[in-house]
Design an enzyme around this catalytic site. Structure first.
Site, PDB file in Angstrom:
ATOM      1  N   HIS A  11       0.828  -1.205   0.000  1.00 29.74           N
ATOM      2  CA  HIS A  11       0.000   0.000   0.000  1.00 29.74           C
ATOM      3  C   HIS A  11       0.862   1.255   0.000  1.00 29.74           C
ATOM      4  O   HIS A  11       1.251   1.737   1.062  1.00 29.74           O
ATOM      5  CB  HIS A  11      -0.904   0.002   1.230  1.00 29.74           C
ATOM      6  CG  HIS A  11      -1.805  -1.191   1.320  1.00 29.74           C
ATOM      7  ND1 HIS A  11      -1.352  -2.427   1.747  1.00 29.74           N
ATOM      8  CD2 HIS A  11      -3.124  -1.339   1.039  1.00 29.74           C
ATOM      9  CE1 HIS A  11      -2.375  -3.288   1.726  1.00 29.74           C
ATOM     10  NE2 HIS A  11      -3.455  -2.662   1.294  1.00 29.74           N
ATOM     11  N   HIS A 246      -4.098   3.321  -3.345  1.00 29.92           N
ATOM     12  CA  HIS A 246      -4.281   2.703  -2.032  1.00 29.92           C
ATOM     13  C   HIS A 246      -3.493   1.411  -1.854  1.00 29.92           C
ATOM     14  O   HIS A 246      -2.692   1.309  -0.923  1.00 29.92           O
ATOM     15  CB  HIS A 246      -5.772   2.429  -1.769  1.00 29.92           C
ATOM     16  CG  HIS A 246      -6.002   1.515  -0.603  1.00 29.92           C
ATOM     17  ND1 HIS A 246      -6.122   1.982   0.679  1.00 29.92           N
ATOM     18  CD2 HIS A 246      -6.075   0.155  -0.523  1.00 29.92           C
ATOM     19  CE1 HIS A 246      -6.265   0.948   1.500  1.00 29.92           C
ATOM     20  NE2 HIS A 246      -6.252  -0.164   0.794  1.00 29.92           N
ATOM     21  N   GLU A 400     -18.787  -4.296  23.555  1.00 28.98           N
ATOM     22  CA  GLU A 400     -18.021  -5.531  23.731  1.00 28.98           C
ATOM     23  C   GLU A 400     -16.726  -5.547  22.932  1.00 28.98           C
ATOM     24  O   GLU A 400     -15.685  -6.013  23.412  1.00 28.98           O
ATOM     25  CB  GLU A 400     -18.880  -6.745  23.347  1.00 28.98           C
ATOM     26  CG  GLU A 400     -20.084  -7.001  24.249  1.00 28.98           C
ATOM     27  CD  GLU A 400     -21.291  -6.130  23.910  1.00 28.98           C
ATOM     28  OE1 GLU A 400     -21.252  -5.434  22.862  1.00 28.98           O
ATOM     29  OE2 GLU A 400     -22.275  -6.137  24.668  1.00 28.98           O
ATOM     30  N   HIS A 462     -29.863 -15.413  23.392  1.00 33.40           N
ATOM     31  CA  HIS A 462     -28.846 -15.300  24.430  1.00 33.40           C
ATOM     32  C   HIS A 462     -28.142 -16.632  24.724  1.00 33.40           C
ATOM     33  O   HIS A 462     -27.156 -16.649  25.450  1.00 33.40           O
ATOM     34  CB  HIS A 462     -29.478 -14.789  25.727  1.00 33.40           C
ATOM     35  CG  HIS A 462     -29.761 -13.312  25.702  1.00 33.40           C
ATOM     36  ND1 HIS A 462     -30.461 -12.712  24.674  1.00 33.40           N
ATOM     37  CD2 HIS A 462     -29.440 -12.324  26.567  1.00 33.40           C
ATOM     38  CE1 HIS A 462     -30.548 -11.410  24.924  1.00 33.40           C
ATOM     39  NE2 HIS A 462     -29.939 -11.154  26.066  1.00 33.40           N
TER      40      HIS A 462
END
Ligand SMILES: Cc1ncc(C[n+]2csc(CCOP(=O)(O)OP(=O)(O)O)c2C)c(N)n1
Ligand SMILES: [Mg+2]
Length: 651
Positions: A11, A246, A400, A462
Site C-alpha cells: 500500500h 491505495h 463488547e 442469548h
C-alpha cells in the site's frame, strides 16, 4: 514506494500521503528510544491504518531501530521483519498488530487508559514516573468501523487527555471517493464524544501539523483528533488522489515519474548519510530515557515499596506471594465444596486473587451484576477521578468489541492484567479482538458467562450453542469451561499465569454441583483434561465439560448399578489437553476404549476426542425460551441419554 514496488504488493498511498504528518510527529514530538523499544515511559505510537505499514517500517529504520535496510528490501517476504501489516513481536518498535481497521485506535485508547491509571497510582509529588502520550494514526476506514465509535466515545467520557489521534482525511478508500459512503461530519462526531478537534489542518504542511500536535499536548482532559487534509499517494503524478494509490504498487514507470516529480534522485533503498543523520533519534532517545532512569532511581529511594511493585508489573512478573496464594485458593475452594454457579465461583476466585494483583483491571460491558467480574476491592474508574484516584474497574458500557480491544491495549502498554466480561453469546461482537490477542500472544482474560441453554428464559438469542466450539478454533486461545468451583479456580490461576496468550473463561449462570477429587486430580486440572472419576477396567470413557459434567457423573453411577464400569474425564480446556504429551493423553483417553462426550453446544470438534465410532452428545441447533432445567430435559441432556449413548458404543 520502492519497497512496495520491490514486493509488487502493498500500500503506497497512505505512506506517501501521511509522510509529512509522520515528519512532524516523529521528528518533533515522539519521545522514544530506538535502542530500547521497551522503555516503559516512551510515547506510544499506533498505526491504526495498518495497511500503511511501510510508513512505520521506514520511520523505525530511519530513526535507528534494529531494522536494517535489508528488512525493508524484504518487505512482505517470508520471515522478514516487515510483514504486510505491522505485527507485534516481529518488528522492534511495533506496539501492536494492526490491519483489521479500527482496532488500532481501540488499542491506543487502552494504552492511554493504562497511562492514566498507572500515573494516578504511582506518580508522587516531584516524581512523574509515568508521563507519556499515546499517538495514533487513523484513516477513513478506522473511523467508518463501528469499533471506533465504541472506543472513542469511551475515551472522551473517561477524559483521556493524553490520547492524540491524527486523521488521514484523504477522502479515499478502496472503492473510490468516500463521499458516497462516508459523509459523516467527523469533527462534529468527535466533539460530541467530548474530544478536542483540530479541524482543517493541511496534512502536507509540517509546521501546521506540528502546531496542531502542540495544541493537542496542551489539552489536559480531552483526547484530541487532528483532522489532516491529505492527498493519498502524494507525489505520484498519475496515482495521487485516486483509490488506485491505495493498495497496489505504482509500477516501474510511475515510480520513475514520482522520483522525477518530487526531485528524489537516489536509487531505491539508498539513503544519503545526511538524511540518516537528520532522522536518527538514537542520541535524543538515549538522553530521554536516561533522564527518566534518573527519576526512576530517585523514586525508588523515596518510595521503595511502590517502585518495587512498579518494576515487577512492568516486567510482567507475578508477585512473590503468588504460588502460595494460588495454592491456598485451590485448597480453600476444595475444602468449601460448594455448589455454585461457576460465574459466582469466578467472582470468588477474583476476590481471592485480586488483592495480590494490583495490575488487575476488571470490567464489564454493562453486565457487572451478571458476569461478576467485580470484587469487593474494585474501584470504578470515573471521568472525575481518573487523574487522581485512578481505579481498577472499567464500566465499558455496552461496547463488547472495544472492551476486548482496549484490554489488548492495556496489556500491550504493560503493567496491566485486563479481565472483562459479557455474556458468551456476545463473544461474537468482540471476536476479532480475541483473535488479535491470540495472534499477538498476549495475556488478556475474557470472561464469558451464561454459557449455554442453561441460562433459560432469555431464549435462543442469548443461549450459546456454537460459541465454545468456535472460540476453540482460534489458534493460541485457551478456552476453559469449568464444571465446578475448583475447576473455576484452576482456570483463573492458569489464565493469570499464562504469559503467552489469552484465555476465555466460560461460566454458567446456573448452579453446578461440587465434584469430589483426589489431590492428583486437582493437580491435573491444569492439564486441561483429566480422569475425574475412574473405575477398574472401564468399558467406556465419558468426557464432559462445564454444566454437563454432572450428567456424566450421574450416568456413571447408573451404569455401575447395571454392572457397567466407565471412566469420567473432565475436559475443561481442550487446547490445554492437546498440549500435553502423548503418554498423558493416552493415559487419560486409553486407546481402544469407546468414548462418549457431552456438552450443551454444537458437537463440532468432539469427534476429535470420541473418534468416528464414539457418540458426541450436543446441541446442533438453536435453543428455546424456557426455564433452563426444562431445556436440558427437552434437548436430551439427561443421565439417561448419556447411559444409552454409552450402551450404544460398548456393544
Ligand atoms: C476490518 C477491516 N475491513 C476491511 C479491511 C480491508 N481494507 C484495508 S484498507 C481499506 C480501506 C481503508 O480506507 P482508508 O482508511 O481511507 O485508507 P486509505 O485508502 O486512505 O489509505 C479496507 C477496506 C481491513 N483491513 N479491515
Ligand atoms: Mg482514506
Amino acid at each position: 514506494m520502492d519497497a512496495v514496488q520491490a514486493a509488487n504488493s502493498g500500500h503506497p498511498g497512505m505512506p506517501m500521503g501521511m509522510a509529512e504528518i509522520a515528519v512532524a510527529l516523529w521528528q518533533r514530538h515522539l519521545r522514544h528510544n530506538p535502542a530500547n523499544p521497551a522503555w516503559p515511559d516512551r510515547d506510544r505510537f499506533v498505526l491504526s491504518n495498518g495497511h500503511g505499514s511501510m510508513l512505520l517500517y521506514s520511520l523505525l529504520h530511519l530513526t535507528g531501530y534494529d531494522l536494517p535496510m535489508a528488512e525493508l528490501r524484504n518487505f512482505r517476504k517470508l520471515h522478514s521483519k516487515t510483514p504486510g501489516h505491522p505485527e507485534y513481536g516481529m518488528t522492534p518498535g511495533v506496539e501492536t498488530t494492526t490491519g483489521p481497521l479500527g482496532q488500532g485506535i481501540a488499542n491506543a485508547v487502552g494504552m492511554a487508559l493504562a497511562e492514566k491509571l498507572l500515573a494516578a497510582e504511582y506518580n508522587r509529588p516531584g516524581f512523574d514516573l509515568v508521563n507519556h502520550f499515546t499517538y495514533c494514526f487513523v484513516g477513513d476506514g478506522c473511523l467508518m468501523e463501528g469499533i471506533s465509535h465504541e472506543a472513542c466515545s469511551l475515551a472522551g467520557t473517561l477524559a483521556l487527555g493524553k490520547l492524540i489521534a491524527l486523521y488521514d482525511d484523504n477522502g479515499i478508500s478502496i472503492d473510490g471517493q468516500v463521499a458516497g459512503w462516508f459523509a459523516d461530519d467527523t469533527p462534529k462526531r468527535f466533539e460530541a464524544y467530548g474530544w478536542q478537534v483540530i479541524r482543517n489542518v493541511d496534512g502536507h504542511d509540517v509546521d501546521a501539523v506540528d502546531a496542531a500536535i502542540k495544541k493537542a499536548k496542551r489539552e489536559k482532559t480531552r483526547p484530541t483528533l487532528i483532522c489532516c487534509k491529505t492527498v493519498i499517494g502524494k507525489g505520484s503524478p498519475k496515482r495521487a488522489g485516486t483509490s488506485k494509490a491505495h493498495g497496489e504498487a505504482l509500477g516501474v514507470d510511475e515510480v520513475a515519474a514520482t522520483r522525477a516529480a518530487i526531485g528524489w534522485s537516489h536509487a531505491p533503498f539508498e539513503i544519503p548519510q545526511a538524511v540518516y543523520d537528520g532522522w536518527s533519534a538514537k542520541a535524543n532517545g538515549a538522553k530521554l530515557e536516561k533522564k527518566w532512569q534518573r527519576v526512576a532511581r530517585a523514586y525508588a529511594k523515596a518510595h521503595p515499596a511502590e517502585a518495587e511493585v512498579f518494576k515487577r508489573r512492568v516486567a510482567g512478573a507475578l508477585p512473590a506471594g503468588w504460588p502460595a496464594a494460588a495454592a491456598a485458593l485451590m485448597e480453600q475452594t476444595n475444602a468449601k465444596a460448594e455448589t455454585l454457579a461457576t460465574r459466582k465461583a469466578s467472582q470468588n476466585a477474583i476476590t481471592a486473587l485480586a488483592p495480590l494483583l494490583p495490575e488487575m483491571v476488571g470490567g464489564s460491558a454493562d453486565l457487572a451484576g451478571s458476569v461478576f467480574t467485580n470484587w469487593p476491592g474494585a474501584v470504578v474508574v470515573t471521568p472525575g477521578s481518573i487523574n487522581t484516584a485512578g481505579g481498577n474497574f472499567i464500566n465499558y458500557g455496552v461496547r463488547e468489541f472495544a472492551m476486548a480491544a482496549i484490554g489488548n491495549g492495556l496489556t500491550l502498554h504493560g503493567a496491566f492484567l485486563p479481565q472483562a466480561g459479557t455474556f458468551l453469546t456476545f463473544a461474537d461482537y468482540s471476536r476479532n479482538a480475541l483473535r488479535m490477542a491470540a495472534l499477538m500472544k498476549i495475556r488478556n482474560i475474557f470472561v464469558f458467562t451464561h454459557d449455554s441453554i442453561g441460562l433459560g428464559e432469555d431464549g435462543p438469542t442469548h443461549q450459546s450453542v456454537e460459541h465454545a466450539a468456535s472460540l476453540r478454533l482460534i489458534p493460541g486461545m485457551d478456552v476453559w469451561r469449568p464444571c465446578d468451583t475448583v475447576e473455576t479456580a484452576a482456570a483463573w490461576i492458569a489464565a493469570v499465569e499464562r504469559r503467552d496468550g489469552p484465555s476465555c473463561l466460560l461460566f454458567t449462570r446456573q448452579n453446578v454441583p461440587f465434584q469430589q477429587r483426589d489431590a492428583a486430580a486437582i493437580d491435573n486440572i491444569r492439564r486441561g483434561g483429566y480422569v475425574l472419576s475412574d473405575a477398574s477396567a472401564p468399558r467406556a470413557v465419558i468426557i464432559g465439560t462445564g454444566s454437563e459434567l454432572q450428567l456424566a457423573m450421574a450416568a456413571k453411577e447408573k451404569l455401575a448399578a447395571e454392572g457397567i464400569a466407565v471412566r469420567v474425564v473432565s475436559m475443561p480446556s481442550t487446547s490445554l489437553f492437546d498440549r500435553q504429551d502423548a503418554a498423558y493423553r493416552d493415559a487419560v483417553l486409553p486407546r481402544g476404549v469407546p468414548r462418549v462426550s457431552v456438552e450443551a453446544g454444537v458437537t463440532e470438534g468432539w469427534h476429535k476426542y470420541v473418534g468416528l465410532d464414539g457418540v458426541a452428545i450436543g446441541l446442533d441447533r438453536f435453543g428455546e425460551s424456557a426455564p433452563g432445567g426444562e431445556l436440558f430435559k427437552y434437548f436430551g441432556f439427561t443421565p439417561e441419554k448419556v447411559v444409552s449413548a454409552v450402551k450404544s458404543v460398548i456393544k
